[in-house]
Design a protein around this motif. Sequence first.
Motif, PDB file in Angstrom:
ATOM      1  N   UNK A 323       0.789  -1.215   0.112  1.00 47.94           N
ATOM      2  CA  UNK A 323      -0.004  -0.054   0.009  1.00 47.94           C
ATOM      3  C   UNK A 323       1.036   1.324  -0.135  1.00 47.94           C
ATOM      4  N   UNK A 324       0.405   2.218  -0.561  1.00 44.45           N
ATOM      5  CA  UNK A 324       1.054   3.499  -0.731  1.00 44.45           C
ATOM      6  C   UNK A 324       1.512   4.127   0.604  1.00 44.45           C
ATOM      7  N   UNK A 325       0.617   4.204   1.464  1.00 46.25           N
ATOM      8  CA  UNK A 325       0.542   4.681   2.577  1.00 46.25           C
ATOM      9  C   UNK A 325       0.850   3.817   3.882  1.00 46.25           C
ATOM     10  N   UNK A 326       1.513   2.850   3.467  1.00 48.59           N
ATOM     11  CA  UNK A 326       1.780   1.954   4.735  1.00 48.59           C
ATOM     12  C   UNK A 326       2.869   2.375   5.596  1.00 48.59           C
ATOM     13  N   UNK A 327       2.521   2.144   6.729  1.00 48.38           N
ATOM     14  CA  UNK A 327       3.707   2.436   7.846  1.00 48.38           C
ATOM     15  C   UNK A 327       3.848   1.243   8.686  1.00 48.38           C
ATOM     16  N   UNK A 328       4.863   1.525   9.686  1.00 48.88           N
ATOM     17  CA  UNK A 328       5.313   0.432  10.661  1.00 48.88           C
ATOM     18  C   UNK A 328       5.298   0.869  12.000  1.00 48.88           C
ATOM     19  N   UNK A 329       4.975   0.196  12.739  1.00 53.11           N
ATOM     20  CA  UNK A 329       5.188   0.223  14.323  1.00 53.11           C
ATOM     21  C   UNK A 329       5.881  -0.996  14.740  1.00 53.11           C
ATOM     22  N   UNK A 330       7.194  -0.903  14.871  1.00 47.08           N
ATOM     23  CA  UNK A 330       7.945  -2.263  15.323  1.00 47.08           C
ATOM     24  C   UNK A 330       8.241  -2.089  16.985  1.00 47.08           C
ATOM     25  N   UNK A 331       7.738  -3.235  17.554  1.00 48.96           N
ATOM     26  CA  UNK A 331       7.983  -3.690  19.017  1.00 48.96           C
ATOM     27  C   UNK A 331       8.890  -4.429  19.143  1.00 48.96           C
ATOM     28  N   UNK A 332      10.186  -4.037  19.554  1.00 54.93           N
ATOM     29  CA  UNK A 332      11.282  -5.217  19.828  1.00 54.93           C
ATOM     30  C   UNK A 332      12.245  -4.838  20.777  1.00 54.93           C
ATOM     31  N   UNK A 333      12.580  -5.870  21.475  1.00 56.66           N
ATOM     32  CA  UNK A 333      13.659  -5.687  22.433  1.00 56.66           C
ATOM     33  C   UNK A 333      15.230  -5.011  21.894  1.00 56.66           C
ATOM     34  N   UNK A 334      15.155  -5.277  20.594  1.00 55.29           N
ATOM     35  CA  UNK A 334      16.468  -4.789  19.919  1.00 55.29           C
ATOM     36  C   UNK A 334      16.257  -3.429  19.347  1.00 55.29           C
ATOM     37  N   UNK A 335      16.918  -2.505  19.803  1.00 54.05           N
ATOM     38  CA  UNK A 335      16.924  -1.266  19.137  1.00 54.05           C
ATOM     39  C   UNK A 335      17.137  -1.330  17.749  1.00 54.05           C
ATOM     40  N   UNK A 336      18.092  -2.077  17.202  1.00 53.70           N
ATOM     41  CA  UNK A 336      18.546  -2.263  15.890  1.00 53.70           C
ATOM     42  C   UNK A 336      17.228  -2.772  15.237  1.00 53.70           C
TER      43      UNK A 336
END
Length: 637
Positions: A323-336
């Motif tokens: 999708x053109x407007x796709x965004x991401x939220x990443x929950x992770x114990x690793x900052x990387x």
Amino acid sequence: MTIRLTVAQAVVRFLEAQHVERDGVENAFFAGCWGIFGHGNVAGVGQALLERELSGEPSHLRYHQGRNEQAMVHAAVAYARQRDRLAAMAVTASVGPGATNMITGAALATINRLPVLLLPGDTFATKAANPVLQELEDPANGDISVNDAFRPVSAYFDRVHRPEQLAPALLHAMRVLTDPAATGAVTLALPQDVQAEAWDWPDELFSRRVWHVARPVPEPAALDRAVAAIRAAKRPLVVAGGGVTYSRANDALRAFAEATGVPVAETQAGKGALAFDHPQSVGAIGATGTTAANALAAEADLVIGVGTRYSDFTTASRTVFAADDVRFVNLNVSTFDSHKLAATALVADAREGLDALAAALQGWRTDSVYTDRASRLAAEWDAIVQQAYDRDAQPLPAQSAVIGAVNQLSDPRDVVLCAAGSMPGDLHKLWRTRDRKGYHVEYGFSCMGYEIAGGLGVKMAALDESDPRDVFVMVGDGSYLMMNTELVTAVAEGIKIIVVLVQNHGFASIGALSESLGSQRFGTQYRYRTDTGIDGDRLPVDLAANAASLGADVLSVTSIDDFRTAVGQAKASTRTTVIHIETDPTIPAPDSPAWWDVPVAETSVLASTQGARTTYDEHKTHQRTHLAPPNEKKDNA
């Protein structure tokens, strides 16, 4: 007070005293030490392990004899994964080829973020007799050894040249091994003369030490940003990775999905994050994904990654999130990992992060029409899976039918294990996971030969937890021929695994890939050489006889009906059993149209390659960078 021990004896005593704690539950961290001995460690670590075994003390570090150094690392890594990284093993090998044989296993551990302590022997620190047997000499570098090859594949590396260096090296090793965001292979190279050197050690080095495995909580401002992004989404999708299981966040994920209605797709490491029949579960995502998960991924305006590192298989080489407007939220114990794909980063433990998101989103729920559509797509895929399970191909069965039989006849808590070839992709799409630890596919490194050794490690972990589950090792003939040695170890240790050995006379996965890339399955079939190449009759390799010669019980079958009977016999047995069945590698499993980026020759005289390049160039136009800031329209460059 001090105690006089050799360096190797001190290492073993230290490992015995290490414990971990999470959520108030405490256990010894090191469950044992694998080892094959040679001149680089037999009188050092080998002598220390012998001394402790003869001591009769119940806390002694248990020794396990392996048959291949790489396989020992695989078994140790699989053990750590089954224990959710809260327990691990050490592995020792001699200087030279014994040590370098472990490098592949080290890479696998570090790529998959799984703890293992490697103790390779090294050449003399004193250089009293150099060059010693198996020593690498570099005219321009006097302090190099083959063990320096461990550096790029280790999460931490040190070489102990003097006894005084040992204590800080061991403490740093434990710091890394018990850190969920930094763990992997830890290598402590031990020169063989230093291993045998005595030293007066402070008693406190060997005192019981508890390493607390933290559950980092989200930073409030980051949580607010993540919540705002989720509330604004119309078509959100969770991508659950291995971090969900390692954090034991499965209940938290289920509660989040049920409260919000957000569908959940799974990576290879994350498969089992939700039971396959949960209403919000849409199955595998990416290049080996289901039609349900990938259809939702193509439309998603927000992807919530939980404990995933977004490999190219997960993102279908950055084409599945379209999708053109796709965004991401990443929950992770690793900052990387949390910052990948220009995401809104939420650095936290998976369980703590999901609980915090659920609390902050209380009362919010995605549109029921969207949720219902996700469930409908998942049901449609499950019907396709059932058709694949029931397919009665002749004269040879399809691999999907073999998978279906194992799935239907295994207990819900049994483990299926695989690593490489065509099987991992088929399992990712087709396996109906019923238990959070019921699916174990090594796909970070996808290492051929991991399977049998890995199955042994998983079963050892289950036994240490008094868990009676069976382990089904699914392996093709290609991987079996690369490393079947730990069948001997399973027999010697009296540890039962069930090996499903699928014979398809070559590299089925790479054969299919080769054909799709215009390379005509070249070099992927096991055949006699002729005047025109390796294209003669099939080789008369008897893998069933080979397995029997290694001490396993063997059941060789030709039909799915007989295979089902054999599975029942293997389940009832107390011994390691190999079920051998030949399948037709040309019968594909059901698939989604997702893509995997494997470059095709840009110029060729072969029409097959030319056609494949045209297809490749078309797919490349759909590849995304995912670099635009949130809320801005992205182009498809």
